[in-house]
Design a protein around this motif. Structure first.
Motif, PDB file in Angstrom:
ATOM      1  N   ASN A 178      32.944  34.675 -37.117  1.00  0.00           N
ATOM      2  CA  ASN A 178      33.184  33.339 -36.563  1.00  0.00           C
ATOM      3  C   ASN A 178      31.924  32.764 -35.922  1.00  0.00           C
ATOM      4  N   PHE A 179      31.144  33.620 -35.264  1.00  0.00           N
ATOM      5  CA  PHE A 179      29.898  33.187 -34.632  1.00  0.00           C
ATOM      6  C   PHE A 179      28.919  32.680 -35.686  1.00  0.00           C
ATOM      7  N   ALA A 180      28.759  33.431 -36.762  1.00  0.00           N
ATOM      8  CA  ALA A 180      27.863  33.016 -37.844  1.00  0.00           C
ATOM      9  C   ALA A 180      28.338  31.713 -38.472  1.00  0.00           C
ATOM     10  N   LYS A 181      29.633  31.567 -38.593  1.00  0.00           N
ATOM     11  CA  LYS A 181      30.205  30.336 -39.156  1.00  0.00           C
ATOM     12  C   LYS A 181      29.900  29.143 -38.260  1.00  0.00           C
ATOM     13  N   GLU A 182      30.015  29.337 -36.955  1.00  0.00           N
ATOM     14  CA  GLU A 182      29.722  28.266 -36.000  1.00  0.00           C
ATOM     15  C   GLU A 182      28.259  27.826 -36.090  1.00  0.00           C
ATOM     16  N   LEU A 183      27.361  28.793 -36.226  1.00  0.00           N
ATOM     17  CA  LEU A 183      25.942  28.459 -36.326  1.00  0.00           C
ATOM     18  C   LEU A 183      25.633  27.751 -37.638  1.00  0.00           C
ATOM     19  N   LEU A 184      26.285  28.157 -38.711  1.00  0.00           N
ATOM     20  CA  LEU A 184      26.094  27.498 -40.003  1.00  0.00           C
ATOM     21  C   LEU A 184      26.538  26.038 -39.942  1.00  0.00           C
ATOM     22  N   GLU A 185      27.567  25.783 -39.177  1.00  0.00           N
ATOM     23  CA  GLU A 185      28.083  24.416 -39.064  1.00  0.00           C
ATOM     24  C   GLU A 185      27.049  23.477 -38.445  1.00  0.00           C
ATOM     25  N   THR A 186      26.151  24.025 -37.606  1.00  0.00           N
ATOM     26  CA  THR A 186      25.099  23.192 -37.025  1.00  0.00           C
ATOM     27  C   THR A 186      24.104  22.747 -38.096  1.00  0.00           C
ATOM     28  N   ARG A 187      23.972  23.550 -39.149  1.00  0.00           N
ATOM     29  CA  ARG A 187      23.023  23.223 -40.227  1.00  0.00           C
ATOM     30  C   ARG A 187      23.568  22.123 -41.142  1.00  0.00           C
ATOM     31  N   VAL A 188      24.869  22.124 -41.412  1.00  0.00           N
ATOM     32  CA  VAL A 188      25.438  21.140 -42.333  1.00  0.00           C
ATOM     33  C   VAL A 188      26.027  19.929 -41.602  1.00  0.00           C
ATOM     34  N   ALA A 189      26.023  19.957 -40.273  1.00  0.00           N
ATOM     35  CA  ALA A 189      26.588  18.858 -39.494  1.00  0.00           C
ATOM     36  C   ALA A 189      25.922  17.536 -39.862  1.00  0.00           C
ATOM     37  N   GLY A 190      26.731  16.495 -39.981  1.00  0.00           N
ATOM     38  CA  GLY A 190      26.196  15.184 -40.313  1.00  0.00           C
ATOM     39  C   GLY A 190      26.092  14.925 -41.792  1.00  0.00           C
ATOM     40  N   SER A 191      26.419  15.917 -42.604  1.00  0.00           N
ATOM     41  CA  SER A 191      26.410  15.751 -44.057  1.00  0.00           C
ATOM     42  C   SER A 191      27.803  16.039 -44.602  1.00  0.00           C
ATOM     43  N   ALA A 192      27.988  15.760 -45.889  1.00  0.00           N
ATOM     44  CA  ALA A 192      29.269  16.050 -46.536  1.00  0.00           C
ATOM     45  C   ALA A 192      29.260  17.423 -47.192  1.00  0.00           C
ATOM     46  N   ASN A 193      28.175  18.169 -46.996  1.00  0.00           N
ATOM     47  CA  ASN A 193      28.067  19.500 -47.590  1.00  0.00           C
ATOM     48  C   ASN A 193      28.987  20.490 -46.879  1.00  0.00           C
ATOM     49  N   LYS A 194      29.433  21.483 -47.615  1.00  0.00           N
ATOM     50  CA  LYS A 194      30.302  22.512 -47.065  1.00  0.00           C
ATOM     51  C   LYS A 194      29.778  23.879 -47.470  1.00  0.00           C
ATOM     52  N   PHE A 195      30.300  24.906 -46.846  1.00  0.00           N
ATOM     53  CA  PHE A 195      29.914  26.267 -47.205  1.00  0.00           C
ATOM     54  C   PHE A 195      31.154  27.152 -47.182  1.00  0.00           C
ATOM     55  N   GLY A 196      31.091  28.238 -47.950  1.00  0.00           N
ATOM     56  CA  GLY A 196      32.213  29.161 -48.027  1.00  0.00           C
ATOM     57  C   GLY A 196      31.938  30.454 -47.291  1.00  0.00           C
ATOM     58  N   ASP A 197      32.854  31.390 -47.424  1.00  0.00           N
ATOM     59  CA  ASP A 197      32.728  32.675 -46.743  1.00  0.00           C
ATOM     60  C   ASP A 197      31.479  33.436 -47.178  1.00  0.00           C
ATOM     61  N   GLN A 198      31.074  33.248 -48.444  1.00  0.00           N
ATOM     62  CA  GLN A 198      29.903  33.982 -48.937  1.00  0.00           C
ATOM     63  C   GLN A 198      28.645  33.552 -48.183  1.00  0.00           C
ATOM     64  N   ALA A 199      28.549  32.273 -47.843  1.00  0.00           N
ATOM     65  CA  ALA A 199      27.384  31.790 -47.092  1.00  0.00           C
ATOM     66  C   ALA A 199      27.336  32.444 -45.718  1.00  0.00           C
ATOM     67  N   VAL A 200      28.503  32.621 -45.111  1.00  0.00           N
ATOM     68  CA  VAL A 200      28.568  33.273 -43.797  1.00  0.00           C
ATOM     69  C   VAL A 200      28.081  34.714 -43.918  1.00  0.00           C
ATOM     70  N   LYS A 201      28.526  35.393 -44.960  1.00  0.00           N
ATOM     71  CA  LYS A 201      28.097  36.772 -45.186  1.00  0.00           C
ATOM     72  C   LYS A 201      26.599  36.848 -45.451  1.00  0.00           C
ATOM     73  N   ASP A 202      26.081  35.855 -46.158  1.00  0.00           N
ATOM     74  CA  ASP A 202      24.647  35.849 -46.486  1.00  0.00           C
ATOM     75  C   ASP A 202      23.780  35.716 -45.236  1.00  0.00           C
ATOM     76  N   VAL A 203      24.166  34.831 -44.308  1.00  0.00           N
ATOM     77  CA  VAL A 203      23.332  34.641 -43.117  1.00  0.00           C
ATOM     78  C   VAL A 203      23.475  35.801 -42.136  1.00  0.00           C
ATOM     79  N   LEU A 204      24.484  36.641 -42.350  1.00  0.00           N
ATOM     80  CA  LEU A 204      24.650  37.828 -41.504  1.00  0.00           C
ATOM     81  C   LEU A 204      23.827  39.009 -41.996  1.00  0.00           C
ATOM     82  N   GLN A 205      23.176  38.850 -43.136  1.00  0.00           N
ATOM     83  CA  GLN A 205      22.354  39.921 -43.669  1.00  0.00           C
ATOM     84  C   GLN A 205      21.092  40.100 -42.833  1.00  0.00           C
ATOM     85  N   SER A 206      20.803  41.322 -42.463  1.00  0.00           N
ATOM     86  CA  SER A 206      19.628  41.599 -41.637  1.00  0.00           C
ATOM     87  C   SER A 206      18.369  41.700 -42.491  1.00  0.00           C
TER      88      SER A 206
END
Length: 269
Positions: A178-206
């Motif tokens: 949920n934390f990673a999802k919240e941070l991702l939302e700051t990146r797409v905010a203001g646009s009509a773009n969306k992201f799925g669960d895979q994007a959340v998993k991708d940004v959690l990769q170390s």
């Protein structure tokens, strides 16, 4: 994204090549009669006397010839003698981010930042304790600058306290997602773009072993890095999958980093 790789201070000659607006000798014709022009290189020289050297500089691209040389620019300063040492090689350097322009639309604005050596990312601090410090073009002098820097440095203990809180907090798997999802939302905010669960998993990769685990500090750093570097895919309004691009615009970089840091701090309350 800002270039945080160099540990050496940039010379004025280098800055003249990359960020010439720093050296503009007079204000725009649109400035008022009350405006006092102070070239940004004057502040750079004064900060050097206080031990702070330039490690990076960027300027907004001038869209018109009439704005060239007067556009907004960012200067990043670091003092090698001011550092926050963590576990092993995790050293964080506080930074000063100075923004200015010569069109009369901006004061000298100073904001605190963090530079994490281990991943070479610049994190902007966005808390009420670290509100922007401003010096108007009408009242700049060395003594005023000294007071601003002194106030910023005096708040370093708050930075250490905040970092330590983040390092002590462990997230469970659901909170991490949920934390990673919240941070991702700051990146797409203001646009009509969306992201799925895979994007959340991708940004959690170390990107390195030191950022593994479920500690808030580790999770934040790896998610922040992947979001800024564009290591994920998003969906356009038409449903097409696109690779995100790295953030290169310094204003967007600062804005998104500030929002992500602010969001991370909500987990320490």
């Amino acid at each position: 994204m800002l270039n945080y790789e160099s540990q050496e201070f940039k010379s004025l000659e280098e800055l003249k090549e990359t960020t010439p607006s720093i050296f503009t000798k007079k204000g725009s014709v649109n400035t008022s009669s009350k405006y006092t022009h102070i070239p940004t290189d004057t502040v750079i020289k004064d900060l050097e006397l206080l031990g702070w050297g330039v490690v990076d500089a960027k300027e907004v691209k001038a869209r018109k010839n009439s704005t060239k040389g007067f556009q907004k620019h960012l200067i990043v300063f670091r003092n090698p003698d001011v550092a926050i040492k963590g576990k092993e090689n995790d050293i964080v350097y506080p930074q000063i981010l100075l923004t200015n322009s010569h069109d009369g639309k901006n004061s000298f604005s100073f904001q605190a930042g963090l530079f994490r050596m281990i991943c070479e990312n610049g994190l902007v601090i966005a808390t009420k304790q670290f509100e922007n410090y401003k010096i108007r073009h009408m009242g700049y002098n060395f003594e005023t600058l000294q007071c601003v820097i002194k106030d910023m440095i005096s708040n370093l203990d708050l930075t250490v306290e905040t970092m330590n809180k983040m390092k002590l907090i462990e997230l469970n798997e659901e909170q991490t997602f949920n934390f990673a999802k919240e941070l991702l939302e700051t990146r797409v905010a203001g646009s009509a773009n969306k992201f799925g669960d895979q994007a959340v998993k991708d940004v959690l990769q170390s990107q390195r072993l030191e950022d593994n685990g479920f500690g808030l500090w580790e999770v934040f750093n790896r998610v922040q890095e992947n979001i800024v570097e564009g290591n994920f895919q998003y969906m356009t309004p038409k449903g097409k999958l696109r690779n995100a691009r790295p953030i290169k615009n310094f204003r967007q970089d600062m804005n998104i980093n500030a929002k992500m840091y602010e969001q991370a701090l909500t987990y320490t309350i």
